[in-house]
Design a protein around this motif. Sequence first.
Motif, PDB file in Angstrom:
ATOM      1  N   ARG A  50      80.162  47.691  77.147  1.00 48.69           N
ATOM      2  CA  ARG A  50      80.386  48.014  78.557  1.00 48.69           C
ATOM      3  C   ARG A  50      81.881  48.094  78.867  1.00 48.69           C
ATOM      4  N   ARG A  74      74.840  53.893  84.012  1.00 46.14           N
ATOM      5  CA  ARG A  74      74.675  52.723  84.863  1.00 46.14           C
ATOM      6  C   ARG A  74      75.937  52.484  85.709  1.00 46.14           C
ATOM      7  N   GLU A  95      84.596  42.393  89.215  1.00 47.96           N
ATOM      8  CA  GLU A  95      84.289  41.807  87.904  1.00 47.96           C
ATOM      9  C   GLU A  95      84.038  40.302  87.973  1.00 47.96           C
ATOM     10  N   ARG A 153      80.746  39.660  89.567  1.00 50.08           N
ATOM     11  CA  ARG A 153      79.673  40.056  88.658  1.00 50.08           C
ATOM     12  C   ARG A 153      79.403  38.949  87.630  1.00 50.08           C
ATOM     13  N   LYS A 154      80.466  38.337  87.113  1.00 48.17           N
ATOM     14  CA  LYS A 154      80.293  37.239  86.143  1.00 48.17           C
ATOM     15  C   LYS A 154      79.523  36.090  86.773  1.00 48.17           C
ATOM     16  N   LEU A 194      75.900  37.088  87.005  1.00 45.69           N
ATOM     17  CA  LEU A 194      75.221  37.025  85.702  1.00 45.69           C
ATOM     18  C   LEU A 194      74.843  35.585  85.370  1.00 45.69           C
ATOM     19  N   GLU A 225      72.145  44.413  88.454  1.00 48.21           N
ATOM     20  CA  GLU A 225      71.919  43.804  87.133  1.00 48.21           C
ATOM     21  C   GLU A 225      70.433  43.769  86.755  1.00 48.21           C
TER      22      GLU A 225
END
Lengths: 426, 426
Positions: A24, A214, B21, B24-25, B28, B215
Amino acid sequence: MIQIYRNYAEFKQREVGEDTEAKRKAVLDIIRQVREKGDQALFAFTEAFDKVKLTQLQVPLERIEQADQNQDPLFVSSLQEAAERIRAFHQKQKKDSWFMTEEDGTILGQRLTAMDRVGIYVPGGTAAYPSSVLMNAIPAQVAGVGEIVMVSPPNQEGTIHPHVLLAAKILGIKEVYAIGGAQAVAALAYGTESIKPVDKIVGPGNIYVALAKREVFGQVGIDMIAGPSEIAIVADEAANPVYIAADLLSQAEHDPMASSILFTPSFSLAEEVQKEVERQLQTLPREKIAREAIDQYGGIIVVNHLDEAFEQVNLLAPEHLELMVEQPFDWLAKVKHAGAIFLGRYSSEPVGDYFAGPNHVLPTSGTARFSSPLNVDDFMKKSSIIFYSKQAFFSHGKKIIALAEQEGLHAHGRAIQVRLEGENNE
Amino acid sequence: MIQIYRNYAEFKQREVGEDTEAKRKAVLDIIRQVREKGDQALFAFTEAFDKVKLTQLQVPLERIEQADQNQDPLFVSSLQEAAERIRAFHQKQKKDSWFMTEEDGTILGQRLTAMDRVGIYVPGGTAAYPSSVLMNAIPAQVAGVGEIVMVSPPNQEGTIHPHVLLAAKILGIKEVYAIGGAQAVAALAYGTESIKPVDKIVGPGNIYVALAKREVFGQVGIDMIAGPSEIAIVADEAANPVYIAADLLSQAEHDPMASSILFTPSFSLAEEVQKEVERQLQTLPREKIAREAIDQYGGIIVVNHLDEAFEQVNLLAPEHLELMVEQPFDWLAKVKHAGAIFLGRYSSEPVGDYFAGPNHVLPTSGTARFSSPLNVDDFMKKSSIIFYSKQAFFSHGKKIIALAEQEGLHAHGRAIQVRLEGENNE
């Protein structure tokens, strides 16, 4: 050897979730560079990944025009006939705009229009899949998409496989670029000096293409991201084990991750299919791939009765489902989730892959629970139409204000209020 | 003050791409923990993020049943009437399965079925948007979805805003969980001990909800990820500046990123709207938000003629488009991309937000180029039906083999060949 199980729960399920974080990151960097440097980045990535130095990105029109030269005539005519059948089926999918009028003069409706410009990704490599070009482009053409552009990674000669160009010629697609990978997706999404951006990107690709799609989702539309595919066959004791084995293998030869599963209440059929799969495997050109798929993700589930088979099929939500049973239409209503349903002994999966007319781009890996075969709707969009009459406005105005006020959106209420005050309500 | 421009190109465009970012982490990690620890993770995240210690996740049914107590009767009846109108409109969207038969006995078709189970995310916070519950749930109900479940972050009392529960009661939704954020999305996608997984997740949310939906896309279906919203108004010299200003502000009060743009050939109208926006802003409860939106992303574009206005609107592809012109239907065909189109002086945007019937969940930020208002199709899926006749099979068999062989997929060809050999072709 394909294993026999007594229960679907015992069957080894696929675990698809590969760790893709490193890939990614690479894809994000490719997208960034294409956005910043345009064509220059496309040339550089093509040299790095496809090992070929292009002098131009677009495939010359004469190459497409000449794509039917030196081709097997039966192949060319079959591809043409397939295109006609696919077009005829998809034309049935096309829907119209509609309006409803209310007694007070209000008109509400839904307007359907085609997208302006769509990009089709066609995988490269040694094999070429002209059928995939037909299946992705024809629904867009039927929808009325103004511009359809194709991208595909270049081969060592810097051009695209003649079978793919032949499919483009048959469909009248003239704008084709010899680029692939995440860089092609980025170019279609954001545009470069020589490639105009599109509104939607469809078509299969490797993991980099899937990750790039995506990432650009939102900037453009995308189709489903395809996972490994599967076939489920429900067969009764009267079904032919040779046909079943051949159909299981037609799925298995795609990919070592492909899954081929038979559900049957007949233990003797299960054993015959097991032997027949082994026998047919031994002479298959793509034996290695098919055997790996069969060993890892193939299986025969012996159920107590056909009803139980359908319960288990619905848990799987397979991409392809064959009903090799007597009176297959009697069982159709038992199927809750499947991409394509093939009924009866002559409806072998390859019939649908190539020729029958319905699309072969289907929801994989259980996504048939919530998604559909590629279709004309995927290339159209809706706009709501609201023409409120004066009578309706004055009848509903205070109610709309009440709702807006309770949500704390006073400017919404005022947009109604200024009209109630500003108009003479005769 | 809202600025006047001579050209859309001069107008300051939104740059939405925030760096996500780090978020997003975090998302996740939340998804991973919910998958591993189930309910326990939900309780822990709710305590950490919503600052409330829940003893149970599900909202007791009696709370939903009692949600119409102590409510303004006009609000309750207006919400009920809105639900009826929304339902009536969406019923027109519902499509049927279809079949086509060919002369040789072949049957091809497209079967439509509803999804089994859908989750609706309803944002929490101080404000509550019961209209959003109606707009997300009614299309799913009309589609025939078997189970509709709602999630929304708990307030300090560990429950959900009574207006949201009132909307649930009106619609007959009984399964409601007081959880929000990325953890709610993860629970809906993968399931926990007390929450059964769904097939699709819809509904708006903050950046964490949006990232989590992105996700889990693939595991479940999702609706579009909404960006900041916009209204474009095309007005001629006869249009009322007070109405235009009120409608521009009704969009602006949503969010400092919202964009409100007027296109008009009349410079005098432009000046009047400019003054009127300022005048109305001064008494608006949400003045601060609306002013920020107007200053940053609002604008009046004075075009040379109405045709030019539509060219520029099509570049914008707005979520909402109002045609405040004489004979608005004469101009409808000029609109290429818009989520919802409001025609005439009484079709103020809030009419569509709350009451008219079409959905208010619309494609934002230019995505109307390729996507649609939320609709019944979003909660149904298609399966292709293929029943090939013996006659069709023998007539097409060799052509299908030719196509399969040229693609190097020999097992596909063999699945046809074994039948051509195994059957007596009378």
